[in-house]
Design a protein around this motif. Structure first.
Motif, PDB file in Angstrom:
ATOM      1  N   VAL A 134      -7.056  -3.221  -2.156  1.00 50.82           N
ATOM      2  CA  VAL A 134      -5.665  -3.661  -1.994  1.00 50.82           C
ATOM      3  C   VAL A 134      -5.610  -5.178  -1.790  1.00 50.82           C
ATOM      4  O   VAL A 134      -4.807  -5.883  -2.418  1.00 50.82           O
ATOM      5  N   LEU A 192       0.640  -1.995  -3.309  1.00 49.40           N
ATOM      6  CA  LEU A 192      -0.387  -1.004  -2.969  1.00 49.40           C
ATOM      7  C   LEU A 192      -0.430  -0.736  -1.464  1.00 49.40           C
ATOM      8  O   LEU A 192       0.026  -1.534  -0.647  1.00 49.40           O
ATOM      9  N   ASP A 193      -1.014   0.408  -1.134  1.00 51.93           N
ATOM     10  CA  ASP A 193      -1.067   0.878   0.249  1.00 51.93           C
ATOM     11  C   ASP A 193      -2.448   1.502   0.443  1.00 51.93           C
ATOM     12  O   ASP A 193      -2.857   2.373  -0.325  1.00 51.93           O
ATOM     13  N   THR A 220      -5.331   6.354  -5.001  1.00 53.87           N
ATOM     14  CA  THR A 220      -5.428   5.214  -5.908  1.00 53.87           C
ATOM     15  C   THR A 220      -6.194   5.604  -7.166  1.00 53.87           C
ATOM     16  O   THR A 220      -7.319   6.106  -7.084  1.00 53.87           O
TER      17      THR A 220
END
Length: 872
Positions: free
Chosen positions: A474, A502-503, A508
């Protein structure tokens, strides 16, 4: 003001720091964590600014800092330890040295590109990364390889995006003096050179740069020398650049010049001469012609020289489609060979015949580099089990009369160099379980079927590792995305949203590769509403990181990039889907470990192998892929998911893409995201963690480049070396004369009569049939041929599948009509429709395969109908 001349000023290291220079010039640092950590400690900020390149770092460190380090006893102890480790690595015995003595003294490995490190940008994609991993694994195993390639002054292009998302190419100039290279020099200090003759009395000269890849020297030819005219200086300007003649000159320099560079290197260093030459794809195929010319200059004739060269040559094909092969106009090739150009002693027509497409559908006016590569190599392979099948089908026209599964092309499935691609955090977790040395051996030498120690790692540690890697990704994505938007013209005030991109707690997905149409970069966009629902799901969201370059001449590929970029620019989804420009090794080393899912959706079977998913798997990332390349071979539900394909003959391409995209969405919605987000009693996604564990323990050992290189040594290099040693001058002449005699006599070879001891069309399982045949051999004798009965189940069209071959033996002398009688026994070992036929093949002790000549004789149609050869 602009400088009119440029110099590279190298630092003068204090004596205690001299080992730093050796460490910087050996590219082992690119996969050796302790060496990189040492360089980082020299100056962390400059290390980052140099792109983690030790040569650039040392060129930027102030003298005062170097002087301080020369007095720093703690740093000097670390330096001595790392330098000592490199010395042990370079001189100690490794896997190869413990093998039987008949292994080759040296192997020359030719490739048009090599991906060793981002600091040496001489690669465009998978072929180059594979070649780099091959060299590194060979080094770790102690295999005496010599790498041969070209040094491109512009490398491959750097990619940026315009404001509207169109790919833009930039070609920065690379100064070899600023790269981790040294110039190969003659004893008098002048640069060593090779030269090629060009039409019109001109010459193409090239210097030889040396990159030391651990124990493996990599020779890189550079045509940008003052003795060349402007046109010749530009031959090694760009990887895969220029027109047809430009590419031909590059490939002549790689193949012919490469052999001359190897001879020069061995002369100057005393390195053993290669017994085996391995060409990685057809680009280097001309190396066989140069070796033939060497033997002809020593007194051999062309045919004998051809046999000698073939015996020690290995050819690896990487393309599953004819369009991926380099083909040149015959007249262009003819102009560059013969009395007025290169290899003047070899008849141009002999050269041209090596590359002729002499099979149905072939183009008679084109010179095919892969066809030449196959004709000049006694051993050939594809790069996965499926690709081996595809290659045998694709090139079967070179072996008429043989079923595709008998075409002499085997397969060695690619692997990846684990020390390069495994994140340090993953390695440290393994090392805590089994120790550093055992962990290093497991990743380099390989050899075990499973890594059982992974089972002992607690779920909590695996999950914390995966989240930590995701968090690093990230951070990396945000930095790269911000830099990309600034290149696209955005101001700082416009980019506050990037801090929310994004986190680290969201599933992902990674998708990164070159962008030819068959890899289907935009398949995920087929139903944008479903994709948006996946990205923005309130409980089980996904986020996707995409990267990839389209070839500069491929506007179709650039349109795919633009289409994806425009979707990713949408404010509704830009925090969940990003496109990162300028995909390369540095980005990849963060991307693979940080993703939970590695997505691959090519058109099956157009992916020869596809190694990016292997690199992801070694970091605990699960694969979600079409069953193509290596995934077709090793997929298990433990390791990920298989995207169903709609590859029926009559499927419309648009409909096929719709069906496969829908299957992809279904998998993500119904199986992938629920498993990632569901929690067990411990509060962890235990079913997901178990898949990560199985991926590491069962798939990890399979995907290693160490396993791949050991297979090359045992299955291809060792047999090629033995064949090379057997093919002395007399043996090569004998084989060449025998082949000429057999080819001339083959029209007279016939199967004239076949009879069996059972005449009915029904027989019981376990019955043994006596088979007796009469054959005509013309001027040949039984020592020149094998007569075989081939049997197996048959389909509706009486084609034999899963065949068994039984040799027949000659009985007595030829009859009055000159025919020979052969007899043997055939066991009916399968129930159902069963059939057999008889065939005659050439046979000689020096052939690597009975299909080598592409000659086979069988019963005539009339004889088949009269004999009733099918048993049902």
């Amino acid at each position: 003001m602009k400088a009119i001349r440029r110099f590279t000023v190298r630092p003068v290291l204090p004596d205690p720091l001299r080992p730093l220079s050796d460490l910087a010039r050996n590219l082992r640092w690119s996969w050796h964590t302790e060496t990189r950590d040492l360089f980082q400690s020299v100056d962390p900020e400059r290390w980052a600014a140099s792109g983690r390149d030790p040569v650039r770092l040392l060129g930027s460190v102030p003298p005062a800092r170097l002087a301080a380090l020369a007095e720093d006893r703690r740093f000097l102890r670390r330096l001595a330890a790392v330098a000592g480790d490199l010395h042990d690595y370079m001189t100690g015995e490794r896997w190869y040295q413990a093998q039987p003595e008949e292994l080759p003294a040296a192997i020359a490995y030719f490739s048009p590109e090599f991906g060793i490190t981002a600091a040496l940008p001489q690669y465009s994609g998978g072929l180059g990364i594979l070649a780099g991993d091959h060299l590194k694994a060979a080094s770790d195993l102690g295999v005496p390889l010599i790498g041969v390639g070209l040094l491109y002054r512009h490398g491959y292009f750097r990619q940026t995006l315009s404001r509207d998302g169109w790919q833009q190419e930039h070609y920065p100039v690379l100064d070899p003096n600023e790269l981790p290279l040294v110039l190969l020099e003659e004893p008098d200090g002048t640069p060593a050179q090779v030269a090629l003759a060009l039409p019109g009395g001109k010459q193409l000269r090239a210097r030889i740069w040396l990159a030391q890849v651990g124990r493996v020297p990599l020779l890189m030819l550079d045509s940008d020398v003052e003795e060349n005219d402007l046109g010749e200086r530009g031959v090694t300007d760009r990887l895969y650049g220029g027109g047809s003649e430009h590419r031909l000159l590059q490939e002549m320099l790689l193949g012919i010049g490469g052999v001359r560079a190897v001879r020069t290197y061995c002369r100057l260093t005393g390195h053993p001469a290669p017994e085996v030459f391995h060409t990685n794809e057809g680009h280097a195929g001309f190396l066989g012609l140069e070796r033939i010319a060497e033997l002809c200059a020593a007194g051999s004739d062309f045919d004998a020289a051809l046999e000698a060269v073939r015996s020690g040559t290995v050819f690896t094909t990487h393309t599953p489609v004819p369009a991926g092969i380099d083909r040149f106009d015959r007249e262009l090739v003819a102009r560059h060979f013969g009395p007025d150009a290169e290899l003047p002693r070899i008849d141009v027509q002999r050269v041209l015949r090596l590359g002729m497409e002499t099979y149905p559908g072939g183009e008679p006016n084109l010179f095919n580099m892969a066809v030449m590569g196959l004709r000049l190599a006694q051993r050939a392979n594809g790069v996965s089990l499926l690709h081996g099948n595809v290659s045998r089908e694709m090139f079967s026209g070179l072996w008429p009369g043989f079923d595709a599964d008998e075409v002499p092309i085997t397969s060695v499935t690619n692997g990846v160099h684990a020390p390069t691609w495994v994140a340090p955090e993953v390695f440290r977790l393994g090392a805590r379980q089994i120790g550093v040395q055992r962990a290093e051996d497991a990743l380099t030498v390989g050899g075990s079927d499973r890594w059982d120690s992974v089972a002992d790692i607690p779920d909590q540690e695996i999950w914390e590792l995966r989240r930590g890697l995701r968090e690093q990704l990230v951070t990396e994505v945000r930095e790269r995305l911000r830099a990309s938007w600034r290149q696209r013209g955005a101001g700082t005030a416009e980019l506050g949203w990037i801090d929310g991109v994004l986190d680290p707690d969201v599933l992902t997905i990674g998708f990164a590769r070159r962008v030819p149409s068959y890899k289907r970069l935009t398949l995920m966009l087929r139903d944008r509403d479903r994709l948006m629902d996946l990205l923005l799901h309130s409980e089980r969201p996904v986020q996707i990181v995409v990267a990839g370059k389209a070839h500069p001449a491929d506007d179709g590929g650039k349109r795919l990039v633009q289409e994806l970029v425009r979707f990713a620019d949408d404010p509704r989804v830009r925090h969940r889907l990003v496109f990162l420009p300028d995909y390369g090794m540095a980005m990849a080393q963060k991307l693979y470990p940080g993703c939970d899912i590695w997505l691959n959706n090519p058109l099956r079977p157009l992916e020869a192998c596809g190694t990016s998913g292997m690199k992801a798997a070694l970091n605990g990332c699960l694969n979600l892929s079409v069953l193509d390349g290596w995934w077709d071979e090793w997929f298990q539900p433990d390791f990920g998911w298989a995207i169903p394909t709609a590859d029926g003959v009559g499927t419309d391409p648009d409909r096929r893409d719709d069906i496969e995209a829908a299957a992809l969405y279904d998998l993500l919605e119904q199986r992938v995201t629920p498993r990632f987000y569901e929690r067990g009693r411990s509060g962890l996604p235990d079913r997901w963690i178990e898949m990560v564990r199985r991926t590491l323990s069962l798939l990890g050992p399979k995907v290693l480049a160490g396993r791949m290189v050991r297979e090359y040594v045992e299955r291809l290099y060792a047999p090629a070396a033995l064949a090379h040693r057997s093919m002395g001058v007399d043996a090569a002449r004998e084989l060449a004369e025998w082949k000429g005699r057999v080819r001339g006599a083959w029209p007279g070879v016939t199967v004239d009569h076949v009879e069996t001891s059972v005449s009915e069309a029904l027989a019981e399982l376990g019955t043994t049939l006596g088979v007796r045949v009469r054959v005509g051999l013309g001027v040949l004798g039984p020592d020149d041929v094998d007569v075989q009965v081939v049997s197996g189940r048959v389909d509706e069209e009486d084609r034999i599948g899963d065949a068994t071959v039984v040799p027949l033996k000659p009985v007595g002398s030829p009859g009055e009509d000159g025919r020979w009688a052969y007899e043997g026994a055939l066991s009916l070992d399968r129930t159902g429709p069963f059939g057999y036929t008889v065939r005659i093949l050439p046979a000689h002790r020096l052939l690597a395969s009975s299909a080598e000549l592409g000659l086979v004789a069988g019963p005539s149609e009339e004889l088949v109908e009269a004999a009733g050869l099918l048993m049902r």
